[in-house]
Design a protein around this motif. Structure first.
Motif, PDB file in Angstrom:
ATOM      1  N   UNK A 271       0.842  -1.206   0.000  1.00  0.00           N
ATOM      2  CA  UNK A 271       0.000   0.000   0.000  1.00  0.00           C
ATOM      3  C   UNK A 271       0.874   1.252   0.000  1.00  0.00           C
ATOM      4  N   UNK A 272       0.322   2.350  -0.532  1.00  0.00           N
ATOM      5  CA  UNK A 272       1.044   3.624  -0.559  1.00  0.00           C
ATOM      6  C   UNK A 272       1.433   4.044   0.858  1.00  0.00           C
ATOM      7  N   UNK A 273       2.680   4.507   1.002  1.00  0.00           N
ATOM      8  CA  UNK A 273       3.161   4.965   2.295  1.00  0.00           C
ATOM      9  C   UNK A 273       3.715   3.870   3.184  1.00  0.00           C
ATOM     10  N   UNK A 274       3.722   2.644   2.710  1.00  0.00           N
ATOM     11  CA  UNK A 274       4.195   1.525   3.532  1.00  0.00           C
ATOM     12  C   UNK A 274       5.719   1.525   3.641  1.00  0.00           C
ATOM     13  N   UNK A 275       6.219   0.832   4.660  1.00  0.00           N
ATOM     14  CA  UNK A 275       7.649   0.597   4.844  1.00  0.00           C
ATOM     15  C   UNK A 275       7.902  -0.849   4.431  1.00  0.00           C
ATOM     16  N   UNK A 276       8.607  -1.030   3.298  1.00  0.00           N
ATOM     17  CA  UNK A 276       8.861  -2.362   2.742  1.00  0.00           C
ATOM     18  C   UNK A 276      10.348  -2.683   2.873  1.00  0.00           C
ATOM     19  N   UNK A 277      10.646  -3.855   3.430  1.00  0.00           N
ATOM     20  CA  UNK A 277      12.027  -4.269   3.682  1.00  0.00           C
ATOM     21  C   UNK A 277      12.348  -5.572   2.968  1.00  0.00           C
ATOM     22  N   UNK A 278      13.512  -5.610   2.303  1.00  0.00           N
ATOM     23  CA  UNK A 278      14.093  -6.866   1.832  1.00  0.00           C
ATOM     24  C   UNK A 278      15.406  -7.038   2.589  1.00  0.00           C
ATOM     25  N   UNK A 279      15.454  -7.877   3.634  1.00  0.00           N
ATOM     26  CA  UNK A 279      16.640  -7.990   4.492  1.00  0.00           C
ATOM     27  C   UNK A 279      17.777  -8.804   3.885  1.00  0.00           C
ATOM     28  N   UNK A 280      17.547  -9.423   2.731  1.00  0.00           N
ATOM     29  CA  UNK A 280      18.588 -10.141   1.989  1.00  0.00           C
ATOM     30  C   UNK A 280      18.414  -9.800   0.513  1.00  0.00           C
ATOM     31  N   UNK A 281      18.650  -8.531   0.183  1.00  0.00           N
ATOM     32  CA  UNK A 281      18.229  -7.983  -1.112  1.00  0.00           C
ATOM     33  C   UNK A 281      19.085  -8.438  -2.284  1.00  0.00           C
ATOM     34  N   UNK A 301      16.651  -1.985   1.414  1.00  0.00           N
ATOM     35  CA  UNK A 301      17.275  -3.261   1.114  1.00  0.00           C
ATOM     36  C   UNK A 301      18.504  -3.447   1.984  1.00  0.00           C
ATOM     37  N   UNK A 302      18.677  -4.639   2.538  1.00  0.00           N
ATOM     38  CA  UNK A 302      19.823  -4.931   3.401  1.00  0.00           C
ATOM     39  C   UNK A 302      20.525  -6.187   2.913  1.00  0.00           C
ATOM     40  N   UNK A 303      21.844  -6.220   3.115  1.00  0.00           N
ATOM     41  CA  UNK A 303      22.628  -7.401   2.771  1.00  0.00           C
ATOM     42  C   UNK A 303      23.982  -7.289   3.485  1.00  0.00           C
ATOM     43  N   UNK A 304      24.627  -8.427   3.727  1.00  0.00           N
ATOM     44  CA  UNK A 304      25.935  -8.407   4.378  1.00  0.00           C
ATOM     45  C   UNK A 304      27.072  -8.379   3.364  1.00  0.00           C
ATOM     46  N   UNK A 305      26.762  -8.639   2.100  1.00  0.00           N
ATOM     47  CA  UNK A 305      27.800  -8.761   1.075  1.00  0.00           C
ATOM     48  C   UNK A 305      28.095  -7.424   0.401  1.00  0.00           C
ATOM     49  N   UNK A 306      29.371  -7.050   0.389  1.00  0.00           N
ATOM     50  CA  UNK A 306      29.794  -5.830  -0.302  1.00  0.00           C
ATOM     51  C   UNK A 306      29.485  -5.907  -1.799  1.00  0.00           C
ATOM     52  N   UNK A 307      29.832  -7.028  -2.408  1.00  0.00           N
ATOM     53  CA  UNK A 307      29.654  -7.159  -3.853  1.00  0.00           C
ATOM     54  C   UNK A 307      28.181  -7.116  -4.242  1.00  0.00           C
ATOM     55  N   UNK A 308      27.333  -7.737  -3.432  1.00  0.00           N
ATOM     56  CA  UNK A 308      25.901  -7.719  -3.738  1.00  0.00           C
ATOM     57  C   UNK A 308      25.330  -6.315  -3.621  1.00  0.00           C
ATOM     58  N   UNK A 309      25.732  -5.589  -2.608  1.00  0.00           N
ATOM     59  CA  UNK A 309      25.236  -4.219  -2.427  1.00  0.00           C
ATOM     60  C   UNK A 309      25.737  -3.296  -3.537  1.00  0.00           C
ATOM     61  N   UNK A 310      26.980  -3.490  -3.978  1.00  0.00           N
ATOM     62  CA  UNK A 310      27.498  -2.693  -5.096  1.00  0.00           C
ATOM     63  C   UNK A 310      26.703  -2.976  -6.360  1.00  0.00           C
ATOM     64  N   UNK A 311      26.394  -4.261  -6.594  1.00  0.00           N
ATOM     65  CA  UNK A 311      25.573  -4.625  -7.738  1.00  0.00           C
ATOM     66  C   UNK A 311      24.171  -4.053  -7.634  1.00  0.00           C
ATOM     67  N   UNK A 330      23.935  -4.784   6.637  1.00  0.00           N
ATOM     68  CA  UNK A 330      23.661  -5.336   7.970  1.00  0.00           C
ATOM     69  C   UNK A 330      23.321  -6.814   7.834  1.00  0.00           C
ATOM     70  N   UNK A 331      23.338  -7.504   8.968  1.00  0.00           N
ATOM     71  CA  UNK A 331      22.989  -8.924   9.000  1.00  0.00           C
ATOM     72  C   UNK A 331      21.483  -9.087   9.158  1.00  0.00           C
ATOM     73  N   UNK A 332      20.934 -10.068   8.487  1.00  0.00           N
ATOM     74  CA  UNK A 332      19.502 -10.322   8.553  1.00  0.00           C
ATOM     75  C   UNK A 332      19.072 -10.791   9.940  1.00  0.00           C
ATOM     76  N   UNK A 333      19.990 -11.329  10.749  1.00  0.00           N
ATOM     77  CA  UNK A 333      19.627 -11.777  12.095  1.00  0.00           C
ATOM     78  C   UNK A 333      19.903 -10.719  13.159  1.00  0.00           C
TER      79      UNK A 333
END
Length: 477
Positions: A271-281, A301-311, A330-333
């Motif tokens: 829905x409009x205005x929602x906070x949507x999270x992908x903790x392993x993006x 979007x969150x991820x622990x991998x440098x290469x994934x976040x750069x991509x 950040x870590x998903x846990x």
């Protein structure tokens, strides 16, 4: 069979008959999408394909997100009789499939032409609306040039020098010719598509023809033409677009398949205005698909991998969404978010040789449960192993056949009644809902999360589950 349009410059009045190919397990998502996006009717499916009728134009058809490819339907019928091993007899059957009903070809080509003409007219109107300011500036430049040369000519005549009348006329004529030729080139370019689509008046119209066979017929006959043949049905169609709908121009580096990513996002009821999270993006494919479809949302979007976040950053930048989606390392846990602060969580839980979580799946879900507010939804793509672990080691009880479809062969054949009359969309939808509900009834809840929907989908070489959970109460209650 496609309907004949009453006006070649408008959409078919009664709607045209189309079908889309879809990844196995995505048929219910595509059925819902064509109804919602295209106001489609007579929606039905056979494994890997969804058939529907719509009056939508090409611009709307291009917006389909859960489909692989789009075709105008020419013919759909029961499978060819391959009891004989004679290739000549099979070829005769295929020839009869094509030639028995020439009217279906004429109707489909007429509809195809109508769609292209309408699309070309819209482009032409858009270009006309955009061009006048530029054209006006160029016309003013030419007028000013003429005025300047006239003044220079008068000065030369008054001074008694030899006038350069011929040169002036030639230069002015060159400018006018250039302007005229530019207009002609634009006009010719705008009409190319319409001319190419005029099947009745052009003798040099060509089609790319190919064929895909499976089942018993594939072992007997080598395919050379575009027809979908197998042991359940025979389908003939014309591809509407050269590029598959699943190919996203805005995704620079592909991660998860775009159709699966969109299906995950569509199930979350954003829905409009929602906070949507992908903790392993990962590369951010899910967030990209969601942000393109539902833009007025806060995405993280969150991820622990440098290469994934750069991509992921490169993808967001290429799609023009770097200011719409925030990335965190950040870590998903151990998410740096307050409890019950997130409206929707969507994620592809990593599995396979490169990324594998093993026993961490329950601790991951516990952290997601903590940050999700009551009433919020979690939509996950789970491997068969993860799905089994979330059921406390029980074997999957999803009622699927060996091919991975949600219903058996009798239901598929129900969609292939002769004469173009097929099974109702309500019957098809109820079969999907029944199989999904049976899965949910046998799946125990996890903490405060209760399963809502579950779909088995194909990822190519392996299968996975799209599972939706909803948080019913706060932790500890």
């Amino acid at each position: 069979m496609a309907a004949v349009p009453t006006d070649s410059g408008s959409r078919p009045a009664a709607g045209a008959r189309f079908f889309c190919t879809a990844g196995r397990g995505l048929e219910p998502f595509l059925m819902r999408e064509v109804r919602a996006r295209l106001a489609a009717t007579q929606v039905e499916y056979i494994s890997g394909k969804v058939f529907f009728t719509t009056c939508s134009d090409l611009n709307m058809l291009k917006k389909l997100k859960s489909a692989e490819r789009l075709f105008l339907l020419i013919k759909k019928q029961f499978p060819l009789n391959v009891s004989s091993v004679s290739k000549g007899k099979i070829l005769s059957e295929i020839q009869r499939l094509i030639n028995d009903d020439p009217e279906s070809w004429l109707n489909a080509i007429s509809t195809w032409k109508s769609l292209l003409e309408l699309d070309a007219k819209k482009d032409k109107l858009f270009q006309r609306a955009a061009n006048p300011p530029k054209r006006k500036v160029e016309e003013n430049d030419i007028i000013n040039a003429k005025k300047l040369k006239t003044e220079q000519l008068q000065e030369l005549q008054e001074s008694g020098e030899c006038p350069l009348e011929k040169q002036t006329e030639e230069e002015t004529q060159e400018q006018g010719d250039f302007f005229t030729e530019r207009e002609k080139s634009q006009e010719a370019f705008q009409n190319d598509v319409v001319k190419a689509a005029d099947a009745k008046n052009q003798s040099n119209l060509t089609f790319r023809v190919s064929c895909r066979c499976s089942g018993a017929i594939a072992k007997t006959f080598t395919a050379q033409i575009f027809i979908h043949l197998n042991d359940i049905y025979s389908v003939v169609g014309i591809p509407v677009f050269r590029v598959p709908l699943a190919s996203r121009a805005y995704i620079k580096t592909a991660g998860l398949r775009s159709t699966i990513a969109w299906a995950l996002a569509s199930l979350a009821e954003i829905q409009a205005g929602a906070f949507v999270l992908d903790p392993m993006c990962g590369l951010g494919t899910i967030l990209l698909e969601a942000a393109k479809e539902w833009p007025d949302v806060y995405y993280v979007g969150a991820d622990v991998s440098d290469s994934q976040l750069l991509g992921a950053y490169d993808n967001l930048k290429a799609a023009g969404l770097k200011n719409k989606i925030e990335l965190l390392q950040v870590s998903v846990i151990d998410l740096p978010l307050p409890s019950e602060s997130v409206d929707v969580i969507i994620s592809d839980i990593p599995f396979g040789k490169k990324f594998k979580l093993g026993e961490d799946i329950k601790s991951i879900l516990q952290e997601m449960e903590r940050v999700l507010h009551v009433g919020g939804a979690i939509v996950l793509l789970l491997s068969e192993e993860h799905h089994r672990r979330l059921k406390d080691g029980e074997q999957s009880s999803i009622p699927l056949n060996s091919e991975g479809s949600h219903t058996g062969e009798p239901s598929i054949k129900k969609c292939l009644k002769p004469g173009g009359k097929t099974g109702t969309s309500e019957a098809v939808s109820s079969s999907f809902e029944a199989s999904s509900q049976e899965c949910l009834d046998k799946t125990p809840p996890f903490g405060s999360l209760v399963p809502v929907e579950c779909h088995k989908v194909s990822l190519g070489r392996t299968d996975a589950f799209i599972c939706k959970y909803r948080k019913l109460h706060s932790l500890g209650l």
